[in-house]
Design a protein around this motif. Sequence first.
Motif, mmCIF file in Angstrom:
data_model
loop_
_atom_site.group_PDB
_atom_site.id
_atom_site.type_symbol
_atom_site.label_atom_id
_atom_site.label_comp_id
_atom_site.label_asym_id
_atom_site.label_seq_id
_atom_site.Cartn_x
_atom_site.Cartn_y
_atom_site.Cartn_z
ATOM 1 N N GLN A 1 -4.898 -21.596 14.186
ATOM 2 C CA GLN A 1 -6.028 -20.408 14.377
ATOM 3 C C GLN A 1 -6.904 -20.558 13.324
ATOM 4 O O GLN A 1 -8.044 -20.104 13.571
ATOM 5 C CB GLN A 1 -4.924 -19.198 13.930
ATOM 6 N N LEU A 2 -6.674 -21.401 12.307
ATOM 7 C CA LEU A 2 -8.073 -21.695 11.423
ATOM 8 C C LEU A 2 -8.852 -22.413 11.942
ATOM 9 O O LEU A 2 -9.995 -22.565 11.172
ATOM 10 C CB LEU A 2 -7.519 -22.119 10.027
ATOM 11 N N GLY A 3 -8.763 -23.112 13.128
ATOM 12 C CA GLY A 3 -9.917 -23.959 13.776
ATOM 13 C C GLY A 3 -10.572 -23.020 14.831
ATOM 14 O O GLY A 3 -11.295 -23.709 15.685
ATOM 15 N N PHE B 1 -11.115 -25.930 17.100
ATOM 16 C CA PHE B 1 -11.560 -27.095 16.625
ATOM 17 C C PHE B 1 -10.758 -27.934 15.562
ATOM 18 O O PHE B 1 -10.217 -27.453 14.693
ATOM 19 C CB PHE B 1 -13.044 -26.847 15.952
ATOM 20 N N SER B 2 -10.858 -29.122 15.704
ATOM 21 C CA SER B 2 -10.224 -29.960 14.550
ATOM 22 C C SER B 2 -11.082 -30.235 13.204
ATOM 23 O O SER B 2 -12.421 -29.855 13.161
ATOM 24 C CB SER B 2 -9.980 -31.501 15.127
ATOM 25 N N VAL C 1 -3.456 -11.710 2.159
ATOM 26 C CA VAL C 1 -4.132 -12.847 1.317
ATOM 27 C C VAL C 1 -4.088 -13.988 2.352
ATOM 28 O O VAL C 1 -3.026 -14.721 2.667
ATOM 29 C CB VAL C 1 -3.784 -13.095 0.101
ATOM 30 N N THR C 2 -5.359 -14.113 3.231
ATOM 31 C CA THR C 2 -5.208 -15.184 4.193
ATOM 32 C C THR C 2 -5.641 -16.566 3.851
ATOM 33 O O THR C 2 -6.351 -16.726 2.699
ATOM 34 C CB THR C 2 -6.056 -14.840 5.269
ATOM 35 N N PRO C 3 -5.263 -17.488 4.463
ATOM 36 C CA PRO C 3 -5.604 -18.987 4.159
ATOM 37 C C PRO C 3 -7.322 -19.040 3.957
ATOM 38 O O PRO C 3 -7.909 -19.406 2.963
ATOM 39 C CB PRO C 3 -5.214 -19.865 4.944
ATOM 40 N N THR C 4 -7.921 -18.468 4.709
ATOM 41 C CA THR C 4 -9.580 -18.290 4.818
ATOM 42 C C THR C 4 -9.810 -17.691 3.586
ATOM 43 O O THR C 4 -10.844 -18.134 2.984
ATOM 44 C CB THR C 4 -9.881 -17.784 6.146
#
Length: 389
Positions: A124-126, A76-77, A183-186
């Motif tokens: 990946q974050l989407g 997803f964007s 430590v992930t961005p999420t």
Amino acid sequence: MRADGDKKILGLSLIGGISGDMAVGALLDLGLPLGTLKRQLAKVALRGYALSKRTVERGHVRAIKFDVSVTKNKNFSYREIRRLIRSSRLDEVVKRRALQIYETLAQAEIRAHGHAHRDIRFEQLGDVDTVVDILSISIGLEELGIGRVVYGPVPLHAKVSPATRQLLTGKEVYFTGRVFENVTPTGMAFLAAQGTQVRGAGMPAAVVESSGHGAGAQDLPGFANVLGAWIVAPDAAVDAEEVVTVETNIDDMNPQFFDHVFDLLLDAGALDVSVSAVQTKKNRPGFLLRVLSKEENLGKISALILRETTSIGVRFYSARRIVLNRVTRAVSCGGRRIRVKGARTASGRWRWQPEYDDCKKTAMSLKMPIAEVHAEAKKKAEKTWPSPD
């Protein structure tokens, strides 16, 4: 939905770091039912995944591992994610939390990679599993009645993504020397959007209601890859804060002047002022003036002491103090208004203390003993506000 006064504190200890699945695992271990989480996520038009949890061991620490098994992935964007959340049937507070986390994540990605427009692709974050993680965190906070999130220093391994580095700006970190991404961005976006870092060892002093651990994917010998968590009930919480103690020895000033100095110091923002008898150099009797202050008032407090007393120097040092939650209200005695200060104890009841100056003025006006005025004001406060409700 709970009222703000009923909200609890979630404390996080980043023992092995933090990621989205570690945060959800910790919330599940704290009491979030997996069935409830599934029912809430069903309110979102998101398909192609299955949820599971299992108990694992990480470095001899028992923890909950949360897994999102994706059967049909979709990326997803940012704009699509916002539309997905807003059009869902989730509670508004849950939507707001999820949107705040994604907004924080988007801003970090823009700073890290220089995106020129808002509808960015998260890669990946989407993906579905990341969307589920962020929604699950937001749902879990509300289901557990969390109003505040606090966390300590952030441990960093050698692998840190560009977005995570942006989210770490201004945060207290330490380096471990290990090589995988812990430590992930999420996980960091969750902390940056919903949490407050408490520096060093200064976690809130409180009584713990429940505790748990969320497990990370890595399981290495001699390393507890877990996120520690605990919940503090509001009636058990107390505030811990940084203060400065300012002191000076005085042996050549008229002690009658201390009354005037006390008033000036309190008007200048001093939290507490005291004076005690001491034996100074050459065995002369003297006084120790001690002032408790916020750090931002240190210059003003020190200048006032040097101006209004015979002191030629002050000393100061940092300290921490723990205080009960407090309020100020007012009662009426004989038609006169008397302020009463309340401190909420660990049992959830208020402890009331009438303001001396108000009692004094009322006693003089009504020609009553001050002890009677004080007792009446305290009795009225205890009867009117026996508990925080």
